[in-house]
Each structure stands twice: as C-alpha cells, then as structure tokens.
Design a protein around this motif. Structure first.
Motif, mmCIF file in Angstrom:
data_model
loop_
_atom_site.group_PDB
_atom_site.id
_atom_site.type_symbol
_atom_site.label_atom_id
_atom_site.label_comp_id
_atom_site.label_asym_id
_atom_site.label_seq_id
_atom_site.Cartn_x
_atom_site.Cartn_y
_atom_site.Cartn_z
ATOM 1 N N LYS A 65 9.027 70.003 14.313
ATOM 2 C CA LYS A 65 9.284 69.068 15.404
ATOM 3 C C LYS A 65 8.539 67.775 15.075
ATOM 4 O O LYS A 65 7.329 67.682 15.258
ATOM 5 N N VAL A 66 9.296 66.811 14.568
ATOM 6 C CA VAL A 66 8.748 65.514 14.195
ATOM 7 C C VAL A 66 9.520 64.456 14.963
ATOM 8 O O VAL A 66 10.745 64.438 14.939
ATOM 9 N N GLU A 67 8.790 63.584 15.651
ATOM 10 C CA GLU A 67 9.437 62.500 16.396
ATOM 11 C C GLU A 67 10.058 61.516 15.417
ATOM 12 O O GLU A 67 9.417 61.100 14.448
ATOM 13 N N THR A 68 11.317 61.138 15.672
ATOM 14 C CA THR A 68 11.969 60.125 14.848
ATOM 15 C C THR A 68 11.984 58.803 15.598
ATOM 16 O O THR A 68 12.177 58.773 16.812
ATOM 17 N N ARG A 69 11.764 57.744 14.853
ATOM 18 C CA ARG A 69 11.731 56.402 15.438
ATOM 19 C C ARG A 69 12.715 55.521 14.668
ATOM 20 O O ARG A 69 12.583 55.364 13.451
ATOM 21 N N ASP A 70 13.666 54.953 15.374
ATOM 22 C CA ASP A 70 14.701 54.123 14.775
ATOM 23 C C ASP A 70 14.157 52.708 14.541
ATOM 24 O O ASP A 70 14.104 51.906 15.454
#
Length: 119
Positions: A65-70
């Motif tokens: 579970k890794v937060e993705t940032r656009d």
C-alpha cells in the motif's frame, strides 16, 4: 506528437487494466506490519508513463500500500518533487523513515527497494 503520446498512453493504460497482476497473499499480521512500514512511502508518477506503470504493477504484485501522487496534473505534488526531490522526474519514490527523507528515482531501483522491503 502530442496526439501520439496520448494515444500510446491510452494503449498502455488499457493493457495495464486488462493484465493487472494479482497481489501476493500474506498472513494478516504480516500484511499489517508491511502496510505500516510502507505507510510513509509516496510514489510521484504520471498516470500513463510506462516506467510508472511498471512500478505500480510491482507494487500491486507485492501487495503493498503505497500512496501515489500525480505530479503531472497536481501542481502541489509537482512542486514538492522539484523542491524536495531536486528534479521533476518520474517515477520517484519518497521514503520517510525515522524522520529522514530519501528520494529514489529510476523504476528498477524503486522496484528492487520495494522487493527488499516486501521480503
């Protein structure tokens, strides 16, 4: 040229959707421990970048579970990447551990690091 990039990006996203990898199954306690360990990871990425897709697939395969940032469409994330990471280059994994922040570029290096964390 812009149309070609857009079209290729759509193809990449389509095949990524169709052939989404399955996540590893772990013991719930082990998964919770791993989720806690990766809770401070942030992946700065562009949605249709092939190298970003490669990293996201590895994250999915490992069940992380890794937060993705656009960083393409969100100016705040783009600015963070430039000011704190040093350059606007994706994929980039921001790793916060014990108050220290490390910025890891290059898809193969990110995948190797995540595989080591998941082992």
């Amino acid at each position: 040229m812009k149309f070609v990039r857009w079209f290729l990006g759509c193809i990449i996203l389509f095949f990524n959707f169709v052939f989404t990898p399955r996540s590893k199954k772990r013991d719930p306690q082990e998964q919770t421990k791993l989720d806690l360990q990766t809770s401070q990871f942030k992946l700065y990425q562009f949605k249709s970048c092939p190298f970003c897709v490669k990293v996201r697939r590895a994250i999915k395969r490992e069940g992380l579970k890794v937060e993705t940032r656009d960083a393409k469409n969100n100016q705040q994330y783009r600015q963070e990447l430039l000011e704190q990471g040093g350059k606007i280059k994706v994929p980039c994994l921001r790793i916060e551990k014990d108050g220290q922040v490390q910025w890891l570029y290059e898809s193969n290096d990110i995948i190797a690091y995540l595989n080591k964390v998941a082992a």
